[in-house]
Design an enzyme around this catalytic site. Sequence first.
Site, PDB file in Angstrom:
ATOM      1  N   MET A 263       0.834  -1.208   0.000  1.00  0.00           N
ATOM      2  CA  MET A 263       0.000   0.000   0.000  1.00  0.00           C
ATOM      3  C   MET A 263       0.865   1.253   0.000  1.00  0.00           C
ATOM      4  O   MET A 263       0.457   2.311   0.489  1.00  0.00           O
ATOM      5  CB  MET A 263      -0.923  -0.030   1.207  1.00  0.00           C
ATOM      6  N   ALA A 264       2.075   1.126  -0.537  1.00  0.00           N
ATOM      7  CA  ALA A 264       2.961   2.286  -0.644  1.00  0.00           C
ATOM      8  C   ALA A 264       2.282   3.372  -1.467  1.00  0.00           C
ATOM      9  O   ALA A 264       1.644   3.104  -2.490  1.00  0.00           O
ATOM     10  CB  ALA A 264       4.287   1.889  -1.295  1.00  0.00           C
TER      11      ALA A 264
ATOM     12  N   CYS B 200       6.460  -7.906   0.843  1.00  0.00           N
ATOM     13  CA  CYS B 200       6.537  -7.148  -0.399  1.00  0.00           C
ATOM     14  C   CYS B 200       7.132  -8.006  -1.521  1.00  0.00           C
ATOM     15  O   CYS B 200       8.233  -8.540  -1.371  1.00  0.00           O
ATOM     16  CB  CYS B 200       7.379  -5.891  -0.192  1.00  0.00           C
TER      17      CYS B 200
ATOM     18  N   ASN C  52      -4.649 -12.384   5.747  1.00  0.00           N
ATOM     19  CA  ASN C  52      -4.662 -11.333   4.733  1.00  0.00           C
ATOM     20  C   ASN C  52      -4.857 -11.977   3.365  1.00  0.00           C
ATOM     21  O   ASN C  52      -4.274 -13.012   3.077  1.00  0.00           O
ATOM     22  CB  ASN C  52      -3.346 -10.556   4.795  1.00  0.00           C
ATOM     23  N   GLY C  53      -5.677 -11.325   2.538  1.00  0.00           N
ATOM     24  CA  GLY C  53      -5.862 -11.798   1.177  1.00  0.00           C
ATOM     25  C   GLY C  53      -7.324 -11.990   0.831  1.00  0.00           C
ATOM     26  O   GLY C  53      -8.023 -12.785   1.473  1.00  0.00           O
TER      27      GLY C  53
ATOM     28  N   GLY D 182      -5.860  -4.882   2.800  1.00  0.00           N
ATOM     29  CA  GLY D 182      -5.003  -4.094   1.919  1.00  0.00           C
ATOM     30  C   GLY D 182      -5.844  -3.465   0.819  1.00  0.00           C
ATOM     31  O   GLY D 182      -6.546  -2.484   1.020  1.00  0.00           O
TER      32      GLY D 182
END
Length: 372
Positions: free
Chosen positions: A1-2, A85, A188-189, A212
């Site tokens: 999420m940069a 990442c 997560n996912g 995310g």
Amino acid sequence: MAGITNVAFRQLCREQGGGIYVCEMITTRALVERNPKTLRMIAFGGDERPRSLQLYGTDPEVTAAAVRMVVAEGLADHIDLNFGCPVPKVTRKGGGAALPWRRRLFARLVRAAVEAAAPAGVPVTVKMRKGIDDDHLTYVEAGLAAQDAGVAAVALHGRTAAQRYSGTADWDAIGALKQALDVPVLGNGDIWEADDALRMVAHTGADGVVVGRGCLGRPWLFADLEAAFTGRPERRLPTLGEVAATMRRHAELLVAAFEPSEAEAAERRGAGRPADPERDGCTDFRKHVAWYLKGFPVGSELRRSLAMVSTLAELDDLLERLDPAQPFPLDTLGQPRGRTNAPGKVFLPDGWLADRDSAEVPAGAELADSGG
């Protein structure tokens, strides 16, 4: 999420519902060297608690120094170590999702962070993927090593680095990790809706979820999650008018976030580049437009104009052209948002897979800037 979870977006999400909102990925070396860009990225709102700082590093000593700095200067209340990442500029240096393969280096790095944070009682968590690819899975072994190092929790994205953001997340892997560990495990996912979170927890036994891409253009997802986890049935289905109001609030927060300090403003004036927070904030907002408007019947010309705004007045004028009565597009529920790229090669340092027990830091591994 940069580039997404900056102080403005985190505030917008916090206004919707409870949770821990983690900042953008920060590189440990850039933090230790007090890179000006990095120091701006770790800004937190005055009422933001807990302040959650996401760190990326490959060198245990540099990571420990970064955590000691965080503790000594009271920069955050929680540290999350990024081992998930999958982007090439990170994995080709042995970082992110590549690092757990080197199990001794991984264990050293996590332990160094935990020990550096311990005097102040700052909890350290890790997030990771299943592994590099299906032939090089690491998640259970890495989870056990992180637990042994003293982390407070482990989060698992149910994809490998090679999958990137394609296909379907493997919730069975999250369940297997939950069975293997005593510390809390977060899944997560593919959490696109609040009911997905309930299904994941029921399927895996996970202690919580990490969101995310699901919140891109949908910060109200956190209101739905709060309702879901407290047993309430209501879910937000905002009209286009309500979405437009959220867009305006997001842009307003971004403009405020880009307001420079007096020192920064003086420096920019001296360099002949006077600060323009409204332009900068609106420019940063542009990438969110398509996510907010996904599925709504908005013409291509208006979409394009909204994605090129430079002032709040311009944004206001364009938002007024939207039909506020348009109902939420139900056919977008449960659909992926953000990146949906295809599987791809994972770029690694030369010889990375040959020696799992090497604890050496790859040459040139530390990135000089932040973001991932």
